[in-house]
Design an enzyme around this catalytic site. Sequence first.
Site, PDB file in Angstrom:
ATOM      1  N   ASN A 126       0.871  -1.174   0.000  1.00 21.76           N
ATOM      2  CA  ASN A 126       0.000   0.000   0.000  1.00 21.76           C
ATOM      3  C   ASN A 126       0.910   1.226   0.000  1.00 21.76           C
ATOM      4  OD1 ASN A 126      -1.818   2.027   0.473  1.00 21.76           O
ATOM      5  ND2 ASN A 126      -2.739   1.092   2.280  1.00 21.76           N
ATOM      6  N   LYS A 129       3.474   0.806   2.942  1.00 27.49           N
ATOM      7  CA  LYS A 129       3.112  -0.178   3.962  1.00 27.49           C
ATOM      8  C   LYS A 129       3.122  -1.545   3.297  1.00 27.49           C
ATOM      9  CE  LYS A 129      -0.094   2.903   6.249  1.00 27.49           C
ATOM     10  NZ  LYS A 129      -1.470   3.283   6.106  1.00 27.49           N
ATOM     11  N   ARG A 163      -2.556  -2.081  -3.428  1.00 30.18           N
ATOM     12  CA  ARG A 163      -3.763  -1.299  -3.226  1.00 30.18           C
ATOM     13  C   ARG A 163      -3.675  -0.050  -4.109  1.00 30.18           C
ATOM     14  NH1 ARG A 163      -5.164   2.976   1.277  1.00 30.18           N
ATOM     15  NH2 ARG A 163      -7.310   3.340   0.664  1.00 30.18           N
ATOM     16  N   HIS A 202     -12.992   2.781   0.018  1.00 32.75           N
ATOM     17  CA  HIS A 202     -13.010   1.690   1.012  1.00 32.75           C
ATOM     18  C   HIS A 202     -13.709   0.448   0.446  1.00 32.75           C
ATOM     19  CE1 HIS A 202     -13.205   5.084   4.254  1.00 32.75           C
ATOM     20  NE2 HIS A 202     -11.948   4.656   4.175  1.00 32.75           N
ATOM     21  N   HIS A 219     -18.313   1.674   7.579  1.00 30.01           N
ATOM     22  CA  HIS A 219     -16.856   1.652   7.767  1.00 30.01           C
ATOM     23  C   HIS A 219     -16.478   2.961   8.457  1.00 30.01           C
ATOM     24  CE1 HIS A 219     -12.589   0.779   6.448  1.00 30.01           C
ATOM     25  NE2 HIS A 219     -12.530   2.066   6.744  1.00 30.01           N
ATOM     26  N   ASN A 229     -10.667   6.563  10.547  1.00 34.27           N
ATOM     27  CA  ASN A 229     -10.304   7.976  10.383  1.00 34.27           C
ATOM     28  C   ASN A 229     -11.078   8.566   9.226  1.00 34.27           C
ATOM     29  OD1 ASN A 229      -8.522   8.996  12.267  1.00 34.27           O
ATOM     30  ND2 ASN A 229      -6.860   7.744  11.426  1.00 34.27           N
ATOM     31  N   GLY A 230     -11.012   7.863   8.098  1.00 38.89           N
ATOM     32  CA  GLY A 230     -11.930   8.148   7.000  1.00 38.89           C
ATOM     33  C   GLY A 230     -13.147   7.266   7.243  1.00 38.89           C
ATOM     34  N   ARG A 254     -12.433  15.291   8.127  1.00 41.04           N
ATOM     35  CA  ARG A 254     -13.197  15.706   6.942  1.00 41.04           C
ATOM     36  C   ARG A 254     -14.626  16.065   7.325  1.00 41.04           C
ATOM     37  NH1 ARG A 254     -11.397  10.617   4.098  1.00 41.04           N
ATOM     38  NH2 ARG A 254      -9.359  11.095   3.207  1.00 41.04           N
ATOM     39  N   PHE A 260     -11.178   9.574  18.064  1.00 40.20           N
ATOM     40  CA  PHE A 260     -12.427   9.429  18.813  1.00 40.20           C
ATOM     41  C   PHE A 260     -12.231   9.080  20.280  1.00 40.20           C
ATOM     42  CE2 PHE A 260     -16.397   9.903  16.512  1.00 40.20           C
ATOM     43  CZ  PHE A 260     -15.861  10.420  15.343  1.00 40.20           C
ATOM     44  N   GLY A 312     -11.762   1.236  12.841  1.00 40.87           N
ATOM     45  CA  GLY A 312     -11.354   1.619  14.203  1.00 40.87           C
ATOM     46  C   GLY A 312     -12.503   1.981  15.129  1.00 40.87           C
ATOM     47  N   GLY A 334     -15.924   1.818  14.350  1.00 38.31           N
ATOM     48  CA  GLY A 334     -17.016   0.849  14.221  1.00 38.31           C
ATOM     49  C   GLY A 334     -16.768  -0.418  15.013  1.00 38.31           C
ATOM     50  N   GLU A 335     -15.483  -0.845  15.076  1.00 38.92           N
ATOM     51  CA  GLU A 335     -15.162  -2.089  15.782  1.00 38.92           C
ATOM     52  C   GLU A 335     -15.019  -1.883  17.288  1.00 38.92           C
ATOM     53  OE1 GLU A 335     -11.594  -3.664  13.894  1.00 38.92           O
ATOM     54  OE2 GLU A 335     -12.525  -3.314  11.944  1.00 38.92           O
ATOM     55  N   GLU A 390      -8.540  -5.420   5.204  1.00 39.31           N
ATOM     56  CA  GLU A 390      -8.353  -5.054   3.799  1.00 39.31           C
ATOM     57  C   GLU A 390      -7.157  -5.772   3.182  1.00 39.31           C
ATOM     58  OE1 GLU A 390      -8.985  -0.941   5.285  1.00 39.31           O
ATOM     59  OE2 GLU A 390      -9.707  -0.559   3.260  1.00 39.31           O
TER      60      GLU A 390
HETATM   61  P1  ADP Z   1      -7.782   4.428   9.269  1.00 40.83           P
HETATM   62  O1  ADP Z   1      -8.839   5.058   8.452  1.00 40.83           O
HETATM   63  O2  ADP Z   1      -6.574   5.305   9.495  1.00 40.83           O
HETATM   64  O3  ADP Z   1      -7.441   2.991   8.898  1.00 40.83           O
HETATM   65  P2  ADP Z   1      -8.840   3.221  11.688  1.00 40.83           P
HETATM   66  O4  ADP Z   1      -9.788   2.280  11.077  1.00 40.83           O
HETATM   67  O5  ADP Z   1      -7.622   2.678  12.354  1.00 40.83           O
HETATM   68  O6  ADP Z   1      -8.458   4.391  10.708  1.00 40.83           O
HETATM   69  O7  ADP Z   1      -9.669   4.068  12.788  1.00 40.83           O
HETATM   70  C1  ADP Z   1      -9.089   5.086  13.525  1.00 40.83           C
HETATM   71  C2  ADP Z   1     -10.126   5.615  14.517  1.00 40.83           C
HETATM   72  O8  ADP Z   1     -10.563   4.532  15.358  1.00 40.83           O
HETATM   73  C3  ADP Z   1      -9.616   6.720  15.445  1.00 40.83           C
HETATM   74  O9  ADP Z   1     -10.542   7.791  15.489  1.00 40.83           O
HETATM   75  C4  ADP Z   1      -9.566   6.029  16.790  1.00 40.83           C
HETATM   76  O10 ADP Z   1      -9.885   6.906  17.817  1.00 40.83           O
HETATM   77  C5  ADP Z   1     -10.649   5.004  16.685  1.00 40.83           C
HETATM   78  N1  ADP Z   1     -10.384   3.938  17.659  1.00 40.83           N
HETATM   79  C6  ADP Z   1      -9.406   3.016  17.610  1.00 40.83           C
HETATM   80  N2  ADP Z   1      -9.451   2.236  18.723  1.00 40.83           N
HETATM   81  C7  ADP Z   1     -10.483   2.694  19.476  1.00 40.83           C
HETATM   82  C8  ADP Z   1     -11.040   2.325  20.728  1.00 40.83           C
HETATM   83  N3  ADP Z   1     -10.563   1.299  21.446  1.00 40.83           N
HETATM   84  N4  ADP Z   1     -12.111   3.028  21.175  1.00 40.83           N
HETATM   85  C9  ADP Z   1     -12.615   4.051  20.469  1.00 40.83           C
HETATM   86  N5  ADP Z   1     -12.136   4.456  19.289  1.00 40.83           N
HETATM   87  C10 ADP Z   1     -11.088   3.794  18.790  1.00 40.83           C
END
Ligand code: ADP
Length: 397
Positions: A7, A14, A91, A180, A208, A211-212, A241, A284, A331, A333-334, A384
Amino acid sequence: MKVLVINCGSSSLKYQLIDADKDTVMAKGLCERIGIDGSNFEYKKDGAEKLSRLTEMKDHKDAVSVVISALTDPENGVISSLDEIDAVGHRVVHGGERFNRAVLINDEVIQAIEDVSDLAPLHNPGALIGIRACMELMPSLKQAAVFDTAFHQTMGAEAYLYAIPYEYYEKYKVRRYGFHGTSHAYVSERTAAVLNKDIKDLKTVVCHLGNGASISAVKGGKCVDTSMGLTPLEGLIMGTRSGDIDPAVITFLMGKENLTGQEVIDILNKKSGVLGLTGISSDFRDIAKAALEGNEMAETALQAYALRVAKYIGAYAAAMNGIDAIAFTAGIGENHAGIRKRVCDYLGFLGVKLDDKENESGSDERVISVSGTKPAVLVIPTNEELSIALQTLALVD
Ligand code: ADP
């Protein structure tokens, strides 16, 4: 079968070496500040400590060489030679209208990626540099391009056209593309697997939220609508954004603040979202902490974020004439039970009933709605890189 997943950005690379038979990452890492003073190399072998060292990398070819040396290193490597790798998967952010699936790379594909680079000027050139470096240094390996936009190419014109003069679509291909896609495809497939249903029978909304952030409506395994547009700026509120705004805000701010159009777009991409609303952070975890401590704007930002997601889910319920499943991934959502709860609180009218205990019980793949209720709500960790590896292997098998 082993796939090296790459990537590449304009100054970063990466990588992950994935053993697709075992679903495991043998080694992964990153090259940063390529072509800039102080370039850094990170390498983490499965089960070992992460190694990080300053390593001069004057271009992406140097970076790929460093990656190959690390992977084949007699002491810390994970393979004895490149012969153990079956293919390389790249990617690529934008495939325009040309690519609706992953493809093996040849000169014509390289040209086509170059042709759509004006749609993703910050991303596609970086991917091309990485592709060329890998082809030069690993000429015997097949290389595949996996596009972020490809999964969304099944959208109909009613979903992808902007209601602006049609000539701009004809002349410049200005339309919704969505991003995505690899994650939306992977998560919608996993959703069907977890529910033990045929994906052809499911109407799924994939959220999804990283960050994005983007959301998509997937009917029978095909994307019918998604929130990101010509660029990743449209749709949900994100870390930095704005997502959807009235386009007239742009010229209004240009006049008031004496800014160029590009400067306003940069503000909407990099200084907006929850960072712009709160001035605290784009992360977040920081926003949630501040909200708990009584910061009102942090609380408002969380409310605005959840409302936007819920509004899209409502819209996609209409677009698909119902929803069977809502899947949260990436991040936020999970990991962020609070955001999932806030979103689902809006969705009682659709039949959503969250199981609060399940919702708060970690970040593993699972159903988090009350058993037997519909739509089912799920947490599905995205992957991904594994998806890129599997799509690559499907092309070389
Ligand atoms: P990217 O788009 O860079 O791949 P990610 O999917 O890693 O982003 O998501 C990053 C976001 O997920 C950040 O806003 C972060 O705060 C949030 N995040 C990651 N771990 C946690 C957690 N344990 N609790 C709440 N938010 C989280």
